[in-house]
Enzyme design. Structure first.
Site, PDB file in Angstrom:
ATOM      1  N   THR A 266       0.805  -1.219   0.000  1.00  0.00           N
ATOM      2  CA  THR A 266       0.000   0.000   0.000  1.00  0.00           C
ATOM      3  C   THR A 266       0.841   1.274   0.000  1.00  0.00           C
ATOM      4  O   THR A 266       0.416   2.303  -0.519  1.00  0.00           O
ATOM      5  CB  THR A 266      -0.938   0.021   1.217  1.00  0.00           C
ATOM      6  OG1 THR A 266      -0.175  -0.155   2.419  1.00  0.00           O
ATOM      7  CG2 THR A 266      -1.950  -1.112   1.123  1.00  0.00           C
ATOM      8  N   ARG A 267       2.055   1.200   0.575  1.00  0.00           N
ATOM      9  CA  ARG A 267       2.889   2.409   0.624  1.00  0.00           C
ATOM     10  C   ARG A 267       3.452   2.802  -0.737  1.00  0.00           C
ATOM     11  O   ARG A 267       4.014   3.893  -0.878  1.00  0.00           O
ATOM     12  CB  ARG A 267       4.014   2.219   1.646  1.00  0.00           C
ATOM     13  CG  ARG A 267       3.535   2.331   3.089  1.00  0.00           C
ATOM     14  CD  ARG A 267       4.684   2.234   4.059  1.00  0.00           C
ATOM     15  NE  ARG A 267       5.138   0.862   4.235  1.00  0.00           N
ATOM     16  CZ  ARG A 267       6.242   0.519   4.877  1.00  0.00           C
ATOM     17  NH1 ARG A 267       7.039   1.458   5.378  1.00  0.00           N
ATOM     18  NH2 ARG A 267       6.579  -0.756   5.023  1.00  0.00           N
ATOM     19  N   MET A 268       3.300   1.947  -1.741  1.00  0.00           N
ATOM     20  CA  MET A 268       3.700   2.320  -3.097  1.00  0.00           C
ATOM     21  C   MET A 268       2.716   3.311  -3.714  1.00  0.00           C
ATOM     22  O   MET A 268       3.012   3.929  -4.744  1.00  0.00           O
ATOM     23  CB  MET A 268       3.789   1.079  -3.987  1.00  0.00           C
ATOM     24  CG  MET A 268       4.868   0.094  -3.602  1.00  0.00           C
ATOM     25  SD  MET A 268       6.552   0.685  -3.880  1.00  0.00           S
ATOM     26  CE  MET A 268       6.670   0.599  -5.665  1.00  0.00           C
TER      27      MET A 268
END
Length: 336
Positions: free
Chosen positions: A15-17
């Protein structure tokens, strides 16, 4: 030789991408991130590799149609991911487990883990860092023996001071791995099945557990954000370029030159800035690649000079091959 198996964990979205794409399917130089650990394991002698997919699993299967997959439908932790690889449950030998977002790990490091795991239940790769950050800590007893791994969120203040961190790469005796998986619980801050808990469980069974600090901690760099993807890209690009320069290739400006890891380059070849040479390209001897040239999966013969070209799936030879390669009077520069 004892059989070598491997499991690559690639089920998470990342998700941090800030992307809809599965993290390991983002491109790194000239291929998806996942291709790097997969290739390194094969070079290290892994005979059977299972990729655990979850989020957008079909995209991984389409990109790697010849590989074996297991499906993790719910994201319940790394231990749960390994539980899905029931196909390996009855295998003999040793099984290396690693994440799919660690593309810098070299085959030699993975082969070392296979070798060091002989006669042990588990050998894990660790690294010594100035700051442990969000990594799990390798906890040793007073004799220096590995006792357990404690995830960062579960660390006490004292444990957070430990500088030896878990790199997330493990080599298990396969029978010990699957025997111990059933004893994992979700009694932790994440309410997940932690693969790292197997260190404690195997210790309590009297099994031999060990940790080996990596000689180059940069190999363990994982990718969780686009910024980290850039950091790994830069490290890998520089490493590849330096390897070619040590072999005698003249790269005029390495910072502005991108070369894929499978590219082969002959002697007395010069590569000018603002070029990309990718895929399974092979450059001959006395080749000159001038600026604004992009080449992929092509063979460039001896003495060829290319400028401002886009070349893919081509074979280009010296048009004036009656002159010896490297003689400028017998080589014309091809502009595309």
């Amino acid at each position: 030789m004892t059989k070598r198996n491997a499991i690559i964990l690639a089920a998470g979205k990342g998700t941090r991408m800030k992307s809809e794409k599965n993290k390991v399917m983002h491109d790194l130089i000239d291929r998806p991130i996942l291709a790097y650990p997969l290739g390194a394991l094969k070079k290290a002698g892994a005979e059977r590799i299972v990729i655990v997919a979850g989020y957008q699993a079909q995209s991984l299967m389409d990109a790697f149609p010849e590989e074996e997959f297991a499906l993790q439908k719910e994201q319940l932790g790394t231990g749960h991911a390994v539980m899905q690889v029931s196909a390996l449950k009855d295998e003999d030998g040793y099984t290396l487990v690693m994440n799919g977002d660690v593309p810098c790990l070299q085959p030699e490091t993975l082969e070392m883990l296979y070798d060091q795991a002989q006669g042990k239940a588990i050998v894990l790769l660790s690294a010594i860092l100035e700051e442990g950050g969000n990594y799990g800590r390798v906890v040793r007893d007073e004799t220096g023996a590995v006792k357990e791994i404690v995830e960062a969120r579960d660390c006490t203040p004292e444990q957070k001071e430990i500088r030896e961190i878990n790199a997330g790469v493990y080599c298990f005796n396969n029978r010990d791995l699957f025997d111990a998986l059933s004893e994992l619980t979700t009694d932790n801050a994440q309410n997940e099945y932690y693969l790292t808990d197997l260190v404690r469980i195997l210790n309590e069974k009297g099994k031999h557990v060990d940790a080996i600090a990596a000689s180059d901690p940069d190999e363990m760099a994982g990718i969780n954000t686009v910024s980290e993807l850039y950091d790994v890209y830069r490290w890998m690009k520089d490493r590849i370029n330096r390897r070619h320069m040590l072999a005698g290739v003249q790269i005029v400006d390495p910072q502005r030159t991108v070369i894929g890891q499978d590219v082969k380059i002959g002697h007395d070849t010069v590569i000018y800035p603002d070029t990309e040479i990718l895929g399974k390209t092979a450059l001959g001897n006395y080749v000159e690649i001038f600026p604004q040239t992009w080449i992929k999966d092509s063979v460039i013969g001896d003495g060829v000079r290319l400028q401002m070209c886009k070349v893919q799936n081509e074979m280009i030879s010296n048009a004036l091959d009656e002159e010896p390669a490297g003689n400028e009077e017998g080589t014309g520069t091809q502009a595309c």
